[in-house]
Design a protein around this motif. Structure first.
Motif, short mmCIF file in Angstrom:
data_model
loop_
_atom_site.label_atom_id
_atom_site.label_comp_id
_atom_site.label_asym_id
_atom_site.label_seq_id
_atom_site.Cartn_x
_atom_site.Cartn_y
_atom_site.Cartn_z
N TYR A 204 0.83 -1.21 0.00
CA TYR A 204 0.00 0.00 0.00
C TYR A 204 0.87 1.26 0.00
N VAL A 205 1.91 1.26 0.82
CA VAL A 205 2.80 2.43 0.89
C VAL A 205 3.51 2.65 -0.43
N ILE A 206 3.97 1.56 -1.06
CA ILE A 206 4.71 1.68 -2.32
C ILE A 206 3.81 2.21 -3.42
N ARG A 207 2.55 1.76 -3.45
CA ARG A 207 1.64 2.15 -4.53
C ARG A 207 1.04 3.53 -4.36
N ARG A 208 1.20 4.11 -3.19
CA ARG A 208 0.66 5.45 -2.99
C ARG A 208 1.32 6.43 -3.94
N PRO A 209 0.55 7.31 -4.57
CA PRO A 209 1.16 8.30 -5.46
C PRO A 209 2.05 9.25 -4.68
N ALA A 210 3.15 9.62 -5.31
CA ALA A 210 4.06 10.55 -4.66
C ALA A 210 3.38 11.90 -4.45
N ALA A 211 3.72 12.55 -3.34
CA ALA A 211 3.11 13.83 -3.04
C ALA A 211 3.57 14.88 -4.04
N ALA A 212 2.62 15.71 -4.48
CA ALA A 212 2.96 16.76 -5.45
C ALA A 212 3.80 17.82 -4.78
N PRO A 213 4.81 18.38 -5.48
CA PRO A 213 5.64 19.41 -4.89
C PRO A 213 4.83 20.65 -4.57
N ALA A 214 5.19 21.30 -3.48
CA ALA A 214 4.47 22.50 -3.08
C ALA A 214 4.71 23.62 -4.07
#
Length: 217
Positions: A204-214
């Motif tokens: 689940y952690v691996i498949r989470r989309p990366a957070a968009a840069p601020a």
């Protein structure tokens, strides 16, 4: 559980003998290429039986002349995990073009490879550790690292850390299950469930989309 014990399929009898170390090593070496092999289950089961052996003064379980020991089991599991990763990495590195085309055809593997490259490039290989618990994650990471030409010195330390964490978790859960419920099939099933839960969480952690840069101010 008692039906299996009554039929002679006790946990102690199935894990008794030095062959259990060879079985653990072989299973872990091969499951990087064949993720369906139950190497984690084998490690947990052997550790459950070993926990009962350490609880006796004679070091044997219920008359069984030989039972696995925790430290050799831990070392075998961790070493075999690193060697398997290295073998997959080398194989992918030598067949980079063929494996690269195969990865490209799979969207899932392509995304995993891209994320792996970005992670290792930043010097953070926590993904390698998490992938060691996720189903088929070890295969994706090891083959992907070789296919993308990642440097061995960037990959191998994280592979060693992942192997140590995974082996310690599996052996530790088996030890706790054996101490809590005894060297029984129930005592092995509970830590196996904990291993599967850890794999589900890692996936689940691996498949989470990366957070968009601020956005820039």
């Amino acid at each position: 559980m008692n039906v299996l014990d009554g039929a002679g399929w006790s946990l102690e009898s199935l894990t008794a003998g030095p062959w259990i170390y060879a079985a653990v090593v072989t299973s872990i070496l091969l499951d990087v290429f064949l993720p369906v092999l139950p190497s984690g289950i084998l490690v947990v089961t052997a550790a459950t039986a070993a926990s009962a052996a350490t609880a006796t003064t004679a070091g044997a379980v219920a008359g069984v002349p030989y039972a696995p020991s925790l430290l050799p089991l831990l070392l075998c599991a961790a070493t075999a995990s690193v060697l398997g990763d290295l073998a997959a990495y080398r194989l992918a590195r030598r067949g980079e073009s063929r494996i690269g085309r195969a990865v490209t055809r799979s969207r899932r593997l392509a995304v995993a490879r891209e994320r792996l490259g970005e992670t290792l490039a930043r010097g953070g290989g926590l993904l390698v550790v998490l992938a060691r618990f996720a189903p088929a994650g070890r295969s994706v990471v090891s083959l992907g690292a070789g296919a993308t030409g990642r440097r061995l010195r960037d990959f191998l330390p994280w592979s060693a850390l992942a192997a140590a964490v995974w082996a310690t978790y599996g052996v530790g859960m088996g030890w706790l299950g054996g101490r809590w419920l005894g060297a029984t099939w129930l005592g092995a099933c509970v830590p196996v469930l904990a291993l599967f839960l850890a794999g589900t969480l890692a996936a689940y952690v691996i498949r989470r989309p990366a957070a968009a840069p601020a956005p820039a101010a």
